[in-house]
Design a protein around this motif. Sequence first.
Motif: not given
Length: 242
Positions: A155-160, A185-191, A216-227
């Motif tokens: 939907g409109c969210g990414i889950y971890a 994260y959550e966005v106003p429009r899904d894809s 639906g609002v673009g490409v979100l980019a986030a660094t995966i933390k480690n550690p």
Amino acid sequence: ALQSGDIIRWDQYEDAAVPIDFGRDRCMDVSRVLLEPKGFHALVTNNNGDSWYLNFQNSQAKALPKLKGHQIEAVAWDSDSSASSTRDLIIGTERGQLLHVIIEGKEKTVKPLFAFDLGGPGNEHRRVPVCGVHRERTVSASDGTERTAIFAAAGCGIYAFVGPNLETLFQKYQGETATSRALVYEVPRDSPRGELHVDASCVGPAFSKVLFWLTGVGVLAATIKNPIEADNAVLESPPGII
């Protein structure tokens, strides 16, 4: 996959195209062909919820009756797979489920892991498709133990979902608030094609990775933390938008 319903496997070393044999139950109306990065395994699914398994050593497709009714949208492949075993697959379906699947020879295991029941108008629950799934290994900053992270776009969210191993990973994500606890994260429009991709970061340490999410609002980019400092802080915040 061809418009006719035929599926061809291309062997770049032999420079030859090999048609896949589905036997009497020919695969029509192909929805997805999902290929493992190593090239050992592949899954084929159609719009009727039928699925088949392909191995690179054989041109005969194997029907997967245990997955009947589950229209596959995304797969997180296991990096520890071998030529004869997929090891632990995480499959996302059109009806909002995450499934644990193992295919090894004649043995096929299918277990439900999680279902995205999201609140709708009038507090009615609704299932949304899982459009992307990715699995990553990281470590805890507190004790150095390995943690498994499953990222899912629905939907409109990414889950971890983060835990010590796949067997216990989803135990703490149960109950009515499970989905909200896993939301990152959550966005106003899904894809309709909210795919997830991971690549090496062009900045920071050499082992850094970036998660890309098509929304639906673009490409979100986030660094995966480690550690990671905590299981609920596996991605940087806020994410960047491309």
